[in-house]
Design an enzyme around this catalytic site. Structure first.
Site, PDB file in Angstrom:
ATOM      1  N   TYR A 191       0.829  -1.213   0.000  1.00 43.03           N
ATOM      2  CA  TYR A 191       0.000   0.000   0.000  1.00 43.03           C
ATOM      3  C   TYR A 191       0.860   1.258   0.000  1.00 43.03           C
ATOM      4  CZ  TYR A 191      -3.832   3.138   1.307  1.00 43.03           C
ATOM      5  OH  TYR A 191      -4.745   4.149   1.319  1.00 43.03           O
ATOM      6  N   ILE A 192       1.937   1.263   0.750  1.00 42.65           N
ATOM      7  CA  ILE A 192       2.958   2.316   0.854  1.00 42.65           C
ATOM      8  C   ILE A 192       2.545   3.512   1.708  1.00 42.65           C
ATOM      9  CG2 ILE A 192       4.280   4.068  -0.399  1.00 42.65           C
ATOM     10  CD1 ILE A 192       4.788   2.112  -2.570  1.00 42.65           C
ATOM     11  N   ASP A 193       1.450   4.202   1.338  1.00 40.86           N
ATOM     12  CA  ASP A 193       1.130   5.483   1.987  1.00 40.86           C
ATOM     13  C   ASP A 193       0.018   5.325   3.016  1.00 40.86           C
ATOM     14  OD1 ASP A 193       1.432   8.216   2.419  1.00 40.86           O
ATOM     15  OD2 ASP A 193      -0.057   8.743   0.897  1.00 40.86           O
ATOM     16  N   LEU A 194       0.273   4.524   4.042  1.00 38.21           N
ATOM     17  CA  LEU A 194      -0.739   4.235   5.057  1.00 38.21           C
ATOM     18  C   LEU A 194      -0.717   5.289   6.163  1.00 38.21           C
ATOM     19  CD1 LEU A 194      -2.882   2.234   6.021  1.00 38.21           C
ATOM     20  CD2 LEU A 194      -1.069   0.949   7.171  1.00 38.21           C
ATOM     21  N   THR A 241       3.793   9.995   2.956  1.00 39.30           N
ATOM     22  CA  THR A 241       3.452  11.066   3.884  1.00 39.30           C
ATOM     23  C   THR A 241       4.494  11.155   4.982  1.00 39.30           C
ATOM     24  OG1 THR A 241       1.099  10.726   3.432  1.00 39.30           O
ATOM     25  CG2 THR A 241       1.665  11.950   5.436  1.00 39.30           C
TER      26      THR A 241
END
Length: 352
Positions: free
Chosen positions: A189-192, A232
């Site tokens: 997912y990367i951008d959790l 983020t």
């Protein structure tokens, strides 16, 4: 009809023809990108059929929309009316740095996960815009970020009890675990972070959305190097931020930051490889569980749940270790969260 009238009519026809041609070009380009993503994800065998809406249908659906319901870096979401039912219509800003292919990846991944209760259900999309428009099932919801930190936001029947925090953590973990284990190759997912999770105000169920930055691991590989490093600040895996290397542990790290935020009720971020409360800059490693836990949790449950809190804190610390190899996999994280949740329920039933 005079010459001026004829020219106006001709110009109108030309503009309409150009607009129709532009929509057809967008549809072909975006449709090809969605198909490519589906083929890569599951050999082109889409489990859930997608409905394609026309630009006219989208414009009619939102013509009475007064304000955006959710805003983030990517775009905004409004309430619409399609086929006599409410929907969520999500637009992408023209200034969004990602490409249309990222939105098409979001469409492909979300369509394959819409049967899960912990993913915002995608009904369909419109491909006749420069950036595809997504149409979701309507949910009266707020982001987890607003639930945690926006005291002015109407929470209706929602609460941040210890039970609900464990439930939210469990549901997020379940959605990420599905990404890691149920596709041809693991999807990261990367951008959790908190603004990527919606909380249904009627049920309290957590729903993950926006898979546009997700990356698939190559077949047989445990990592992949990202061309760019989106994400983020404060939630980024240090190894990913430094080297651009994406692994399953990248998501484990972001999830660990969320665990800290749910535990403390504060804005916890990684600062120089240390988990800190940005309000007072205290290092989490230097504090005991009774110092950092949200007082509301103790007021509700007392010290009877101290062992659960200790176990939860230990898990959060392991998830955010600077060395990715030392972090647990999401399957082990999810099992531990479920175990802590089960222990809490057993304790609650025993006290009652």
């Amino acid at each position: 009809m005079g010459m001026k009238g004829t020219h106006k009519q001709t110009n109108f026809i030309l503009c309409a023809s150009e607009e129709r041609l532009k929509k057809e070009q967008y549809y072909l380009k975006n449709g090809s990108a969605v198909l490519e993503e589906l083929i890569a994800l599951c050999d082109g065998k889409s489990r859930i059929p997608l409905r394609y809406f026309s630009a006219i249908e989208i414009e009619r659906a939102i013509e009475h929309s007064e304000k955006s319901l959710f805003n983030n870096y990517r775009g905004h979401t409004v309430k619409g009316l399609l086929d006599k039912r409410f929907v969520l219509v999500s637009f992408t800003y023209d200034t969004f740095v990602a490409k249309s292919n990222d939105i098409c990846r979001d469409i492909a991944i979300t369509s394959q996960m819409s049967h899960l209760k912990n993913v915002l259900k995608l009904i369909g999309c419109c491909l006749e815009y420069a950036e595809p428009v997504l149409v979701y099932e309507y949910v009266e919801a707020i982001t987890l970020h607003d639930l945690c930190y926006d005291q002015t936001h109407s929470r209706k029947n929602l609460s941040l009890s210890w039970e609900s925090r464990l439930q939210i953590a469990n549901e997020i973990a379940s959605a990420i675990l599905y990404l890691h284990s149920e596709f041809t190759t693991p999807i990261i997912y990367i951008d959790l972070h908190l603004q990527k999770v919606l909380i249904d105000q009627s049920s309290g169920v957590a729903k993950l959305f926006d898979f546009s930055l997700s990356i698939s691991l190559p077949p047989g590989e445990l990592e992949v190097e990202a061309q760019v490093v989106p994400g983020t600040c404060g939630y980024l895996d240090p190894e990913y931020a430094r080297l651009g290397i994406v692994t399953q542990k990248t998501d484990v790290f972001g999830f660990g930051v969320i665990l800290f935020q749910l535990l403390t009720g504060k804005r916890m971020y990684i600062v120089n490889d240390e988990m800190r409360d940005l309000c007072n800059a205290s290092n989490i490693e230097e504090c005991s569980i009774m110092d950092i836990v949200d007082p509301a949790i103790l007021e509700e449950n007392g010290i009877e749940i101290r062992q659960q809190l200790e176990d939860y804190l230990d898990l959060a610390k392991r998830c955010t270790l600077s060395n990715g190899e030392d972090r647990p996999y999401m399957i082990h994280v999810a099992k531990e969260i479920r175990r802590i949740e089960k222990c809490f329920r057993a304790l609650t039933q025993g006290l009652n």
